[in-house]
Scaffold this motif. Sequence first.
Motif, PDB file in Angstrom:
ATOM      1  N   GLY A  83     -53.355  40.224 -10.236  1.00 41.83           N
ATOM      2  CA  GLY A  83     -54.156  39.396 -11.139  1.00 41.83           C
ATOM      3  C   GLY A  83     -54.635  40.155 -12.360  1.00 41.83           C
ATOM      4  O   GLY A  83     -54.501  39.669 -13.498  1.00 41.83           O
ATOM      5  N   VAL A  84     -55.194  41.338 -12.158  1.00 41.47           N
ATOM      6  CA  VAL A  84     -55.686  42.098 -13.317  1.00 41.47           C
ATOM      7  C   VAL A  84     -54.529  42.606 -14.166  1.00 41.47           C
ATOM      8  O   VAL A  84     -54.635  42.660 -15.389  1.00 41.47           O
ATOM      9  CB  VAL A  84     -56.656  43.250 -12.919  1.00 41.47           C
ATOM     10  N   ALA A  85     -53.406  42.942 -13.527  1.00 41.13           N
ATOM     11  CA  ALA A  85     -52.238  43.383 -14.291  1.00 41.13           C
ATOM     12  C   ALA A  85     -51.734  42.243 -15.178  1.00 41.13           C
ATOM     13  O   ALA A  85     -51.393  42.459 -16.347  1.00 41.13           O
ATOM     14  CB  ALA A  85     -51.128  43.861 -13.353  1.00 41.13           C
ATOM     15  N   GLY A  86     -51.714  41.048 -14.639  1.00 38.97           N
ATOM     16  CA  GLY A  86     -51.294  39.890 -15.423  1.00 38.97           C
ATOM     17  C   GLY A  86     -52.231  39.613 -16.574  1.00 38.97           C
ATOM     18  O   GLY A  86     -51.792  39.289 -17.694  1.00 38.97           O
ATOM     19  N   ALA A  87     -53.527  39.751 -16.333  1.00 38.86           N
ATOM     20  CA  ALA A  87     -54.513  39.491 -17.391  1.00 38.86           C
ATOM     21  C   ALA A  87     -54.375  40.508 -18.531  1.00 38.86           C
ATOM     22  O   ALA A  87     -54.405  40.136 -19.716  1.00 38.86           O
ATOM     23  CB  ALA A  87     -55.923  39.534 -16.806  1.00 38.86           C
ATOM     24  N   VAL A  88     -54.213  41.763 -18.189  1.00 41.63           N
ATOM     25  CA  VAL A  88     -54.067  42.791 -19.220  1.00 41.63           C
ATOM     26  C   VAL A  88     -52.741  42.605 -19.968  1.00 41.63           C
ATOM     27  O   VAL A  88     -52.689  42.733 -21.194  1.00 41.63           O
ATOM     28  CB  VAL A  88     -54.180  44.211 -18.622  1.00 41.63           C
ATOM     29  N   ALA A  89     -51.685  42.297 -19.231  1.00 42.35           N
ATOM     30  CA  ALA A  89     -50.388  42.083 -19.877  1.00 42.35           C
ATOM     31  C   ALA A  89     -50.457  40.907 -20.849  1.00 42.35           C
ATOM     32  O   ALA A  89     -49.913  40.978 -21.959  1.00 42.35           O
ATOM     33  CB  ALA A  89     -49.305  41.846 -18.822  1.00 42.35           C
ATOM     34  N   LEU A  90     -51.134  39.842 -20.448  1.00 42.55           N
ATOM     35  CA  LEU A  90     -51.260  38.678 -21.321  1.00 42.55           C
ATOM     36  C   LEU A  90     -52.048  39.016 -22.590  1.00 42.55           C
ATOM     37  O   LEU A  90     -51.651  38.650 -23.700  1.00 42.55           O
ATOM     38  CB  LEU A  90     -51.927  37.523 -20.573  1.00 42.55           C
ATOM     39  N   ALA A  91     -53.144  39.733 -22.436  1.00 47.53           N
ATOM     40  CA  ALA A  91     -53.938  40.134 -23.602  1.00 47.53           C
ATOM     41  C   ALA A  91     -53.129  41.050 -24.513  1.00 47.53           C
ATOM     42  O   ALA A  91     -53.139  40.900 -25.737  1.00 47.53           O
ATOM     43  CB  ALA A  91     -55.224  40.832 -23.156  1.00 47.53           C
ATOM     44  N   SER A  92     -52.418  41.993 -23.925  1.00 41.06           N
ATOM     45  CA  SER A  92     -51.595  42.898 -24.717  1.00 41.06           C
ATOM     46  C   SER A  92     -50.496  42.140 -25.452  1.00 41.06           C
ATOM     47  O   SER A  92     -50.264  42.366 -26.642  1.00 41.06           O
ATOM     48  CB  SER A  92     -50.973  43.964 -23.801  1.00 41.06           C
ATOM     49  N   TRP A  93     -49.844  41.221 -24.757  1.00 41.41           N
ATOM     50  CA  TRP A  93     -48.797  40.407 -25.375  1.00 41.41           C
ATOM     51  C   TRP A  93     -49.359  39.621 -26.568  1.00 41.41           C
ATOM     52  O   TRP A  93     -48.716  39.559 -27.617  1.00 41.41           O
ATOM     53  CB  TRP A  93     -48.188  39.472 -24.339  1.00 41.41           C
ATOM     54  N   ALA A  94     -50.525  39.038 -26.386  1.00 43.76           N
ATOM     55  CA  ALA A  94     -51.132  38.244 -27.468  1.00 43.76           C
ATOM     56  C   ALA A  94     -51.411  39.101 -28.697  1.00 43.76           C
ATOM     57  O   ALA A  94     -51.158  38.682 -29.833  1.00 43.76           O
ATOM     58  CB  ALA A  94     -52.414  37.576 -26.973  1.00 43.76           C
ATOM     59  N   VAL A  95     -51.914  40.312 -28.477  1.00 42.33           N
ATOM     60  CA  VAL A  95     -52.193  41.213 -29.606  1.00 42.33           C
ATOM     61  C   VAL A  95     -50.887  41.684 -30.242  1.00 42.33           C
ATOM     62  O   VAL A  95     -50.765  41.706 -31.467  1.00 42.33           O
ATOM     63  CB  VAL A  95     -53.069  42.402 -29.150  1.00 42.33           C
ATOM     64  N   GLU A  96     -49.925  42.043 -29.416  1.00 43.29           N
ATOM     65  CA  GLU A  96     -48.635  42.508 -29.947  1.00 43.29           C
ATOM     66  C   GLU A  96     -47.952  41.402 -30.752  1.00 43.29           C
ATOM     67  O   GLU A  96     -47.319  41.660 -31.773  1.00 43.29           O
ATOM     68  CB  GLU A  96     -47.704  42.924 -28.804  1.00 43.29           C
ATOM     69  N   ARG A  97     -48.067  40.179 -30.284  1.00 48.77           N
ATOM     70  CA  ARG A  97     -47.423  39.041 -30.938  1.00 48.77           C
ATOM     71  C   ARG A  97     -48.008  38.791 -32.316  1.00 48.77           C
ATOM     72  O   ARG A  97     -47.294  38.408 -33.246  1.00 48.77           O
ATOM     73  CB  ARG A  97     -47.605  37.813 -30.050  1.00 48.77           C
ATOM     74  N   ARG A  98     -49.301  39.000 -32.455  1.00 45.79           N
ATOM     75  CA  ARG A  98     -49.980  38.771 -33.745  1.00 45.79           C
ATOM     76  C   ARG A  98     -49.685  39.878 -34.742  1.00 45.79           C
ATOM     77  O   ARG A  98     -49.761  39.645 -35.945  1.00 45.79           O
ATOM     78  CB  ARG A  98     -51.483  38.691 -33.546  1.00 45.79           C
ATOM     79  N   ALA A  99     -49.430  41.066 -34.249  1.00 50.42           N
ATOM     80  CA  ALA A  99     -49.257  42.222 -35.153  1.00 50.42           C
ATOM     81  C   ALA A  99     -47.930  42.193 -35.877  1.00 50.42           C
ATOM     82  O   ALA A  99     -46.994  41.595 -35.516  1.00 50.42           O
ATOM     83  CB  ALA A  99     -49.381  43.518 -34.357  1.00 50.42           C
TER      84      ALA A  99
END
Length: 99
Positions: A83-99
Amino acid sequence: MTGVPASLVTAGGLVGGYGVARWTKKRPLGGLVLGAAGVVAGKQWHEKAGAGAAAALGGLYVAAFAGSHPLAKKVGAWPSVLGVAGAVALASWAVERRA
């Protein structure tokens, strides 16, 4: 830095770190996996999104690791880590996608 996205690196660091610690019964080895993944992801975040985003995502990564321990007492170790791995991956993906 190219190659594996930071979102996958962080998920792999959390899941892999726990797996290594559990299966080897050597927590420092798990910590090494967790830390190495954090360093790699941190460099990628910094390059793609800047220092502020890297600091925020790094803090989330550490908070996810720490938070997985009390969460594991409620839902079990593997569900907590996943669960926490998924949450961090999702947040990271969202930031990477915006950059």
